[in-house]
Design a protein around this motif. Structure first.
Motif, mmCIF file in Angstrom:
data_model
loop_
_atom_site.group_PDB
_atom_site.id
_atom_site.type_symbol
_atom_site.label_atom_id
_atom_site.label_comp_id
_atom_site.label_asym_id
_atom_site.label_seq_id
_atom_site.Cartn_x
_atom_site.Cartn_y
_atom_site.Cartn_z
ATOM 1 N N GLU A 279 0.829 -1.209 0.000
ATOM 2 C CA GLU A 279 0.000 0.000 0.000
ATOM 3 C C GLU A 279 0.859 1.253 0.000
ATOM 4 O O GLU A 279 0.558 2.227 -0.711
ATOM 5 C CB GLU A 279 -0.917 -0.018 1.231
ATOM 6 C CG GLU A 279 -1.866 1.165 1.331
ATOM 7 C CD GLU A 279 -2.885 1.204 0.210
ATOM 8 O OE1 GLU A 279 -3.390 2.314 -0.091
ATOM 9 O OE2 GLU A 279 -3.188 0.137 -0.356
ATOM 10 N N ALA A 280 1.942 1.259 0.769
ATOM 11 C CA ALA A 280 2.830 2.424 0.823
ATOM 12 C C ALA A 280 3.481 2.676 -0.538
ATOM 13 O O ALA A 280 3.562 3.825 -0.990
ATOM 14 C CB ALA A 280 3.893 2.220 1.903
ATOM 15 N N ILE A 281 3.936 1.617 -1.192
ATOM 16 C CA ILE A 281 4.588 1.772 -2.503
ATOM 17 C C ILE A 281 3.591 2.276 -3.541
ATOM 18 O O ILE A 281 3.905 3.153 -4.358
ATOM 19 C CB ILE A 281 5.222 0.444 -2.938
ATOM 20 C CG1 ILE A 281 6.401 0.100 -2.016
ATOM 21 C CG2 ILE A 281 5.700 0.517 -4.389
ATOM 22 C CD1 ILE A 281 7.036 -1.248 -2.290
ATOM 23 N N GLN A 282 2.371 1.742 -3.510
ATOM 24 C CA GLN A 282 1.361 2.189 -4.467
ATOM 25 C C GLN A 282 1.029 3.671 -4.283
ATOM 26 O O GLN A 282 0.898 4.421 -5.266
ATOM 27 C CB GLN A 282 0.093 1.349 -4.316
ATOM 28 C CG GLN A 282 0.235 -0.080 -4.814
ATOM 29 C CD GLN A 282 -1.026 -0.894 -4.598
ATOM 30 O OE1 GLN A 282 -2.118 -0.350 -4.454
ATOM 31 N NE2 GLN A 282 -0.874 -2.217 -4.578
ATOM 32 N N ARG A 283 0.906 4.091 -3.035
ATOM 33 C CA ARG A 283 0.629 5.506 -2.774
ATOM 34 C C ARG A 283 1.788 6.381 -3.240
ATOM 35 O O ARG A 283 1.579 7.467 -3.800
ATOM 36 C CB ARG A 283 0.372 5.729 -1.280
ATOM 37 C CG ARG A 283 -0.965 5.200 -0.783
ATOM 38 C CD ARG A 283 -1.082 5.317 0.716
ATOM 39 N NE ARG A 283 -0.888 6.685 1.167
ATOM 40 C CZ ARG A 283 -0.746 7.036 2.454
ATOM 41 N NH1 ARG A 283 -0.748 6.088 3.401
ATOM 42 N NH2 ARG A 283 -0.587 8.291 2.791
ATOM 43 N N LEU A 284 3.030 5.928 -3.023
ATOM 44 C CA LEU A 284 4.191 6.712 -3.415
ATOM 45 C C LEU A 284 4.322 6.774 -4.935
ATOM 46 O O LEU A 284 4.711 7.815 -5.491
ATOM 47 C CB LEU A 284 5.457 6.121 -2.794
ATOM 48 C CG LEU A 284 6.764 6.861 -3.078
ATOM 49 C CD1 LEU A 284 6.690 8.308 -2.599
ATOM 50 C CD2 LEU A 284 7.932 6.150 -2.419
ATOM 51 N N GLN A 285 4.006 5.689 -5.630
ATOM 52 C CA GLN A 285 4.121 5.674 -7.088
ATOM 53 C C GLN A 285 3.135 6.628 -7.750
ATOM 54 O O GLN A 285 3.380 7.098 -8.865
ATOM 55 C CB GLN A 285 3.932 4.251 -7.609
ATOM 56 C CG GLN A 285 5.142 3.358 -7.366
ATOM 57 C CD GLN A 285 4.921 1.930 -7.784
ATOM 58 O OE1 GLN A 285 3.777 1.451 -7.836
ATOM 59 N NE2 GLN A 285 6.009 1.213 -8.078
ATOM 60 N N LYS A 286 2.030 6.912 -7.098
ATOM 61 C CA LYS A 286 1.106 7.910 -7.628
ATOM 62 C C LYS A 286 1.736 9.306 -7.576
ATOM 63 O O LYS A 286 1.449 10.158 -8.409
ATOM 64 C CB LYS A 286 -0.195 7.903 -6.823
ATOM 65 C CG LYS A 286 -1.023 6.643 -7.004
ATOM 66 C CD LYS A 286 -2.284 6.690 -6.158
ATOM 67 C CE LYS A 286 -3.105 5.409 -6.316
ATOM 68 N NZ LYS A 286 -4.322 5.437 -5.467
ATOM 69 N N ARG A 287 2.600 9.496 -6.599
ATOM 70 C CA ARG A 287 3.262 10.793 -6.434
ATOM 71 C C ARG A 287 4.526 10.868 -7.289
ATOM 72 O O ARG A 287 4.846 11.906 -7.865
ATOM 73 C CB ARG A 287 3.588 11.005 -4.949
ATOM 74 C CG ARG A 287 4.079 12.379 -4.595
ATOM 75 C CD ARG A 287 4.331 12.462 -3.095
ATOM 76 N NE ARG A 287 3.116 12.171 -2.333
ATOM 77 C CZ ARG A 287 3.100 11.875 -1.050
ATOM 78 N NH1 ARG A 287 4.228 11.806 -0.374
ATOM 79 N NH2 ARG A 287 1.960 11.633 -0.437
ATOM 80 N N ILE A 288 5.289 9.761 -7.347
ATOM 81 C CA ILE A 288 6.532 9.712 -8.143
ATOM 82 C C ILE A 288 6.435 8.495 -9.060
ATOM 83 O O ILE A 288 6.883 7.391 -8.691
ATOM 84 C CB ILE A 288 7.773 9.611 -7.227
ATOM 85 C CG1 ILE A 288 7.746 10.678 -6.134
ATOM 86 C CG2 ILE A 288 9.056 9.735 -8.047
ATOM 87 C CD1 ILE A 288 8.897 10.586 -5.149
ATOM 88 N N PRO A 289 5.841 8.634 -10.237
ATOM 89 C CA PRO A 289 5.567 7.469 -11.098
ATOM 90 C C PRO A 289 6.819 6.693 -11.506
ATOM 91 O O PRO A 289 6.753 5.474 -11.695
ATOM 92 C CB PRO A 289 4.880 8.094 -12.323
ATOM 93 C CG PRO A 289 4.317 9.392 -11.823
ATOM 94 C CD PRO A 289 5.291 9.876 -10.791
ATOM 95 N N ASP A 290 7.952 7.373 -11.695
ATOM 96 C CA ASP A 290 9.141 6.672 -12.194
ATOM 97 C C ASP A 290 10.044 6.146 -11.085
ATOM 98 O O ASP A 290 11.170 5.712 -11.354
ATOM 99 C CB ASP A 290 9.943 7.608 -13.104
ATOM 100 C CG ASP A 290 10.382 8.874 -12.368
ATOM 101 O OD1 ASP A 290 9.862 9.128 -11.259
ATOM 102 O OD2 ASP A 290 11.241 9.614 -12.903
#
Length: 367
Positions: free
Chosen positions: A224-235
């Motif tokens: 869940e943490a990684i998914q939330r972060l990837q929305k903010r920093i896609p690459d």
């Protein structure tokens, strides 16, 4: 405040008086039963009254209650349990010795307990002062970080929007798009900061259990943490290393997700590296360790002792946009509220942040 102290003092006096009367009446009743329905041995009576004196001295404050109880005990022994019964006879052999002995016991016990109470009170006040000092230090660090981090993006938003409004007709489409992108990035940073500040309000510093913990699956929290972060920093690229064993530990999942997001985002933004980030999960005897490792500039050695107090930049790399700011201070607060530990270090090819979360007591026992 004076009225409150007066009220408290009156309540203490009433409480001590009631306790003293209760102990004396109880000792008298027990002694009466021993003496008149059992073996008429005055030594047993002395032991019972001496025990009542010690308990009275331990429970009450000051010396007056113990002295009054000593006088009562000596008189009661003389009147109720000495010949002629129910009459005073101050000419009994050893009577002055009994009185002095009971009085000495009371005074010594009262003096000892009073000294211990004063030491305990001083220790409690010292501990309270240390806790308040830690809270004040954390508050100052957070305010310093917030003030700096708020000023930087707000200045960027104001500058970009002013340039857009004042020079819109003279700007190319690319320049206008760049200004809008800058405003968007700064706005997202402010939103992230607000999320951090809202996160910290979930921690109750006035309760014994600072966070509401429940058993959570570690893999799900990380995902869940990684998914939330990837929305903010896609690459962003994150490699997770964890055992195949099923891991579950008590935590506030939302708070721990915020810690992971803060640490991984810091590694991505401030390391100055385009390499991937390693997230390493290691089960230990009493806890589970989480390590976020980057392959960038590392942390300047002089900053390591203060990195969780709002220090703002890694190594020689200076982020022109924003620094670490409030994020690490909040991470430390969250982990300590979970009774875990967090620290930062360099591993030779970059920086790493490691925090631990304790296992359930039953899991530790079974292990």
């Amino acid at each position: 405040m004076n009225r409150y102290h007066e009220k408290t003092e009156r309540q203490n006096i009433i409480s001590d008086t009631i306790f003293t009367i209760f102990m004396l009446l109880t000792a008298t009743a027990v002694s009466f039963c021993f003496f008149y329905f059992g073996n008429k041995n005055s030594a047993n009576i002395a032991v019972i009254y001496t025990l009542a004196l010690i308990l009275t001295a331990l429970k009450t404050s000051g010396y007056i209650y113990g002295i009054v109880a000593s006088v009562f005990c000596v008189i009661a022994v003389n009147f109720l349990f000495s010949y002629p019964f129910f009459k005073f006879n101050f000419s009994l052999d050893g009577y002055p010795v009994t009185f002095i002995g009971m009085l000495a016991i009371t005074l010594i016990t009262s003096a000892t307990t009073t000294s211990l109470k004063q030491q305990q009170k001083a220790a409690a006040e010292k501990e309270k002062a240390l806790v308040e000092a830690d809270k004040e230090k954390l508050r100052a660090n957070l305010l310093r970080a917030v003030s700096h981090d708020l000023r930087t993006p707000l200045t960027g938003i104001i500058g970009s929007s002013s340039s857009y409004l004042e020079n819109s007709s003279d700007l190319t489409e690319y320049e206008r798009t760049e200004l809008v992108n800058n405003i968007k990035e700064d706005s997202e940073w402010l939103l992230n900061m607000v999320e951090n500040l809202l996160t910290i309000t979930r921690i109750d510093n006035n309760s014994h259990d600072k966070v509401k913990k429940s058993p959570e699956v570690v893999e799900e929290v990380i995902s869940e943490a990684i998914q939330r972060l990837q929305k903010r920093i896609p690459d962003i690229r994150i490699k997770v290393h964890m055992p195949n064993d099923f891991l579950m530990i008590p935590m506030d999942a939302t708070l721990i997700e915020q810690v992971l997001i803060n640490l991984m985002e810091n590694a991505a933004v401030h390391s100055g590296s385009t390499e991937h980030i390693d997230l390493i999960i290691t089960p230990e005897k009493n806890c589970i360790s989480f390590c976020i490792r980057d392959y960038g500039n590392g942390i300047a050695p002089e900053q390591l002792p203060y990195i969780f107090e709002g220090q703002r930049s890694f190594g020689n790399h200076t982020d022109h946009h924003k620094g670490i700011g409030i994020g690490l201070s909040i991470c430390k607060t969250i982990i300590e509220a979970h009774e875990g530990e967090i620290h930062a270090s360099n591993h030779g090819h970059g920086a790493e942040f490691t925090f631990t979360l304790p296992k359930e007591k039953e899991s530790i026992t079974n292990a």
